[in-house]
Design a protein around this motif. Structure first.
Motif, PDB file in Angstrom:
ATOM      1  N   ALA A 134     -16.726   8.981 103.985  1.00 45.56           N
ATOM      2  CA  ALA A 134     -15.887   8.388 102.928  1.00 45.56           C
ATOM      3  C   ALA A 134     -14.779   7.548 103.550  1.00 45.56           C
ATOM      4  O   ALA A 134     -14.133   7.964 104.523  1.00 45.56           O
ATOM      5  CB  ALA A 134     -15.306   9.487 102.055  1.00 45.56           C
ATOM      6  N   GLN A 135     -14.519   6.383 103.001  1.00 49.84           N
ATOM      7  CA  GLN A 135     -13.492   5.455 103.485  1.00 49.84           C
ATOM      8  C   GLN A 135     -12.527   5.126 102.349  1.00 49.84           C
ATOM      9  O   GLN A 135     -12.843   5.308 101.173  1.00 49.84           O
ATOM     10  CB  GLN A 135     -14.152   4.165 104.003  1.00 49.84           C
ATOM     11  CG  GLN A 135     -15.159   4.364 105.115  1.00 49.84           C
ATOM     12  CD  GLN A 135     -14.520   4.841 106.395  1.00 49.84           C
ATOM     13  OE1 GLN A 135     -13.342   4.521 106.694  1.00 49.84           O
ATOM     14  NE2 GLN A 135     -15.266   5.642 107.182  1.00 49.84           N
ATOM     15  N   GLY A 136     -11.337   4.603 102.705  1.00 45.60           N
ATOM     16  CA  GLY A 136     -10.334   4.217 101.717  1.00 45.60           C
ATOM     17  C   GLY A 136      -9.498   5.363 101.231  1.00 45.60           C
ATOM     18  O   GLY A 136      -8.876   5.264 100.155  1.00 45.60           O
ATOM     19  N   GLY A 137      -9.459   6.472 101.968  1.00 43.78           N
ATOM     20  CA  GLY A 137      -8.656   7.622 101.586  1.00 43.78           C
ATOM     21  C   GLY A 137      -9.376   8.629 100.728  1.00 43.78           C
ATOM     22  O   GLY A 137      -8.797   9.660 100.361  1.00 43.78           O
ATOM     23  N   ALA A 138     -10.625   8.366 100.358  1.00 45.61           N
ATOM     24  CA  ALA A 138     -11.387   9.325  99.533  1.00 45.61           C
ATOM     25  C   ALA A 138     -11.796  10.526 100.364  1.00 45.61           C
ATOM     26  O   ALA A 138     -11.855  10.474 101.600  1.00 45.61           O
ATOM     27  CB  ALA A 138     -12.622   8.647  98.934  1.00 45.61           C
ATOM     28  N   LYS A 139     -12.065  11.616  99.712  1.00 47.65           N
ATOM     29  CA  LYS A 139     -12.497  12.838 100.391  1.00 47.65           C
ATOM     30  C   LYS A 139     -13.575  13.523  99.553  1.00 47.65           C
ATOM     31  O   LYS A 139     -13.889  13.103  98.434  1.00 47.65           O
ATOM     32  CB  LYS A 139     -11.309  13.761 100.605  1.00 47.65           C
ATOM     33  CG  LYS A 139     -10.549  14.111  99.338  1.00 47.65           C
ATOM     34  CD  LYS A 139      -9.310  14.906  99.648  1.00 47.65           C
ATOM     35  CE  LYS A 139      -8.514  15.223  98.369  1.00 47.65           C
ATOM     36  NZ  LYS A 139      -7.286  15.992  98.677  1.00 47.65           N
ATOM     37  N   PHE A 140     -14.176  14.561 100.116  1.00 47.98           N
ATOM     38  CA  PHE A 140     -15.249  15.298  99.443  1.00 47.98           C
ATOM     39  C   PHE A 140     -14.730  16.657  98.997  1.00 47.98           C
ATOM     40  O   PHE A 140     -13.788  17.204  99.586  1.00 47.98           O
ATOM     41  CB  PHE A 140     -16.465  15.471 100.367  1.00 47.98           C
ATOM     42  CG  PHE A 140     -17.099  14.179 100.769  1.00 47.98           C
ATOM     43  CD1 PHE A 140     -17.869  13.466  99.873  1.00 47.98           C
ATOM     44  CD2 PHE A 140     -16.913  13.663 102.050  1.00 47.98           C
ATOM     45  CE1 PHE A 140     -18.451  12.267 100.239  1.00 47.98           C
ATOM     46  CE2 PHE A 140     -17.495  12.465 102.424  1.00 47.98           C
ATOM     47  CZ  PHE A 140     -18.263  11.759 101.515  1.00 47.98           C
ATOM     48  N   ASP A 141     -15.383  17.196  97.977  1.00 50.95           N
ATOM     49  CA  ASP A 141     -15.007  18.500  97.445  1.00 50.95           C
ATOM     50  C   ASP A 141     -15.496  19.568  98.416  1.00 50.95           C
ATOM     51  O   ASP A 141     -16.699  19.737  98.634  1.00 50.95           O
ATOM     52  CB  ASP A 141     -15.630  18.693  96.062  1.00 50.95           C
ATOM     53  CG  ASP A 141     -15.119  19.948  95.365  1.00 50.95           C
ATOM     54  OD1 ASP A 141     -14.408  20.737  96.023  1.00 50.95           O
ATOM     55  OD2 ASP A 141     -15.435  20.133  94.173  1.00 50.95           O
ATOM     56  N   SER A 142     -14.561  20.293  99.001  1.00 44.35           N
ATOM     57  CA  SER A 142     -14.912  21.295 100.020  1.00 44.35           C
ATOM     58  C   SER A 142     -15.626  22.503  99.440  1.00 44.35           C
ATOM     59  O   SER A 142     -16.214  23.291 100.180  1.00 44.35           O
ATOM     60  CB  SER A 142     -13.641  21.756 100.753  1.00 44.35           C
ATOM     61  OG  SER A 142     -12.712  22.330  99.830  1.00 44.35           O
ATOM     62  N   THR A 143     -15.604  22.663  98.124  1.00 40.34           N
ATOM     63  CA  THR A 143     -16.265  23.827  97.512  1.00 40.34           C
ATOM     64  C   THR A 143     -17.749  23.599  97.261  1.00 40.34           C
ATOM     65  O   THR A 143     -18.457  24.522  96.868  1.00 40.34           O
ATOM     66  CB  THR A 143     -15.588  24.160  96.176  1.00 40.34           C
ATOM     67  OG1 THR A 143     -15.728  23.054  95.267  1.00 40.34           O
ATOM     68  CG2 THR A 143     -14.109  24.461  96.383  1.00 40.34           C
ATOM     69  N   THR A 144     -18.237  22.376  97.453  1.00 39.04           N
ATOM     70  CA  THR A 144     -19.651  22.075  97.217  1.00 39.04           C
ATOM     71  C   THR A 144     -20.425  22.175  98.524  1.00 39.04           C
ATOM     72  O   THR A 144     -19.855  22.289  99.621  1.00 39.04           O
ATOM     73  CB  THR A 144     -19.810  20.662  96.628  1.00 39.04           C
ATOM     74  OG1 THR A 144     -19.304  19.694  97.558  1.00 39.04           O
ATOM     75  CG2 THR A 144     -19.056  20.554  95.312  1.00 39.04           C
ATOM     76  N   ASP A 145     -21.759  22.135  98.403  1.00 40.06           N
ATOM     77  CA  ASP A 145     -22.626  22.177  99.573  1.00 40.06           C
ATOM     78  C   ASP A 145     -22.373  20.925 100.423  1.00 40.06           C
ATOM     79  O   ASP A 145     -22.456  19.803  99.942  1.00 40.06           O
ATOM     80  CB  ASP A 145     -24.098  22.228  99.122  1.00 40.06           C
ATOM     81  CG  ASP A 145     -25.013  22.592 100.273  1.00 40.06           C
ATOM     82  OD1 ASP A 145     -24.505  22.850 101.386  1.00 40.06           O
ATOM     83  OD2 ASP A 145     -26.245  22.613 100.052  1.00 40.06           O
ATOM     84  N   GLY A 146     -22.056  21.100 101.684  1.00 43.62           N
ATOM     85  CA  GLY A 146     -21.699  20.003 102.573  1.00 43.62           C
ATOM     86  C   GLY A 146     -20.268  20.087 103.042  1.00 43.62           C
ATOM     87  O   GLY A 146     -19.892  19.444 104.032  1.00 43.62           O
ATOM     88  N   GLY A 147     -19.460  20.848 102.343  1.00 47.85           N
ATOM     89  CA  GLY A 147     -18.099  21.055 102.776  1.00 47.85           C
ATOM     90  C   GLY A 147     -17.229  19.824 102.604  1.00 47.85           C
ATOM     91  O   GLY A 147     -17.473  18.965 101.741  1.00 47.85           O
TER      92      GLY A 147
END
Length: 431
Positions: A134-147
């Motif tokens: 992810a670019q531009g300051g976005a992030k992923f939900d750590s509670t989903t599969d993939g961390g």
């Protein structure tokens, strides 16, 4: 609007009619308003963590949706790609890879993946769709599969229910057909067994060896004489194949082969006994006797089993009708058409060109020269009338055409045989 981070918030708007209004109507009266925080770039995740796709008859496209939550400010991007599990790229689906771009305020972005039409029946396959980087300051939900580094979604491909039902129906029909084929093979095997063993290998009273020991010398002699014909008829498939059509067509072919062989043998025998040009005598003696004896025994059996003997009379009249109208009429019709179309050949010219009647048939014609034909028809008609009169007289004297006192039955049989001998002698003398 403020500069502090907040999670997405929502509230509801609902429409209601005044109690005094009885004429107006409402359509969609309830809506949810979501307040998206625009102070953060957002968190990326799949709309669903698992989806199930039914295979179509042709290649189809499934759309996977990636959502942007908890913020919508600025432009962000992420990478996506597919990864094999039990499903294989190129065989079950087309490999997909690329970059997703979310503009400022854009809250979702689709990924399209092509599912291959493979003709699945019971098995199901699955593969993974992964977003990362992810670019531009976005992030992923750590509670989903993939961390916190990625997000993973599973796509499961299952067979189409209608296609599976069609396959089940086809398999059911095939099982029935194979069952018939297996039964037919068993019956076909029994036909050869019955043809090879004396008395058909019937072991109702014991084993095959016991049955062979119970047979007489005459049984062995007759079996040896009939063995080639038994084996030939055993080659006819039983009626279990193709609803009996294979048996019917093969039987006609075998009958034609046997008829040709017997016809040639009868012609040779008649030539040796009566000399040349004795086809007519051979026809009304050996050939007629050979074709009529089976009808005789069939009529005898029918007469014994039927109290009124209708089946025996119908068998004789039906057989004679087929012999006259089909067995004689069809070949003569084909021959007449042939000579009309082809015309006279050298042999026809040599034999008939100088005949007085040939002046009217210079283009060729079917010629049947039998000096005893008129006499034989007249004699046959007289014998038939005498035979019918005998049957009417038996009805009055004995109460029925068949049976009655044994002496009278024997005398009637001898008299009918005498009529047949009179017909043959009359034809031979006229010829």
């Amino acid at each position: 609007d403020d500069c502090s981070y907040e999670v997405d918030e929502n509230f509801y708007v609902e429409l209601k009619l005044p109690e005094s209004n009885t004429t107006a109507m409402l359509g969609e009266a309830f809506v949810t308003v979501v307040i998206i925080d625009d102070d953060e770039p957002g968190t990326l995740s799949f709309e669903k963590t698992d989806i199930v796709v039914a295979e179509a008859t042709e290649d189809s496209t499934v759309t996977v949706k990636v959502d942007r939550k908890s913020g919508g400010s600025g432009r962000i991007t992420c990478r996506y790609y597919t990864e094999d599990d039990t499903a294989l790229s190129g065989s079950d689906y087309d490999k997909a890879t690329g970059e997703l771009v979310f503009e400022a305020g854009q809250m979702s972005c689709p990924i399209e993946i092509t599912i291959k039409a493979k003709g699945r029946y019971e098995s199901s396959e699955r593969f993974r769709v992964i977003i990362n980087d992810a670019q531009g300051g976005a992030k992923f939900d750590s509670t989903t599969d993939g961390g916190a580094d990625s997000c993973i979604m599973y796509v499961t491909i299952v067979p189409d229910a209608e296609a599976k039902a069609r396959v089940d129906r086809i398999m059911s029909n095939l099982r029935v057909n194979w069952g018939k084929a297996a039964l037919g093979q068993s019956n076909w095997k029994d036909q050869f067994k019955a043809a090879i063993f004396v008395n058909g290998g019937d072991d109702e009273e014991g084993s095959d060896d016991d049955e062979q020991r119970q047979t007489s010398t005459l049984d062995y002699i007759l079996h040896g004489l009939n063995l080639p014909w038994k084996l030939l008829c055993a080659c006819i498939p039983p009626p279990d194949f193709a609803d009996g059509w294979v048996c019917f067509c093969t039987s006609l072919i075998v009958i034609g082969v046997v008829t040709a062989i017997i016809g040639d043998m009868a012609g040779l025998l008649g030539c040796c006994m009566f000399g040349e040009n004795s086809d007519g005598i051979t026809a009304i003696t050996f050939v007629a006797l050979g074709t009529s004896l089976p009808d005789t025994f069939a009529s005898k059996t029918a007469a014994q089993q039927d109290p009124y003997a209708d089946a025996s009379i119908g068998n004789i009249t039906g057989s004679n009708s087929v012999n006259v109208f089909l067995g004689l009429g069809l070949p003569w019709m084909i021959a007449a058409i042939y000579w009309e179309v082809v015309g006279p050949n050298e042999k026809w010219v040599r034999l008939y060109w100088d005949k007085p009647w040939a002046l009217d048939y210079r283009s060729g014609a079917l010629v049947v020269e039998d000096p005893g034909l008129a006499n034989s028809v007249a004699t046959f008609s007289v014998c038939a009338v005498v035979c019918m009169a005998t049957l009417f007289m038996r009805r009055r004297v004995c109460g029925g055409e068949l049976g009655g006192p044994r002496l009278l039955a024997i005398l009637t049989s001898v008299f009918f045989v005498f009529l047949w001998v009179v017909f043959i002698v009359s034809y031979v003398l006229a010829s």
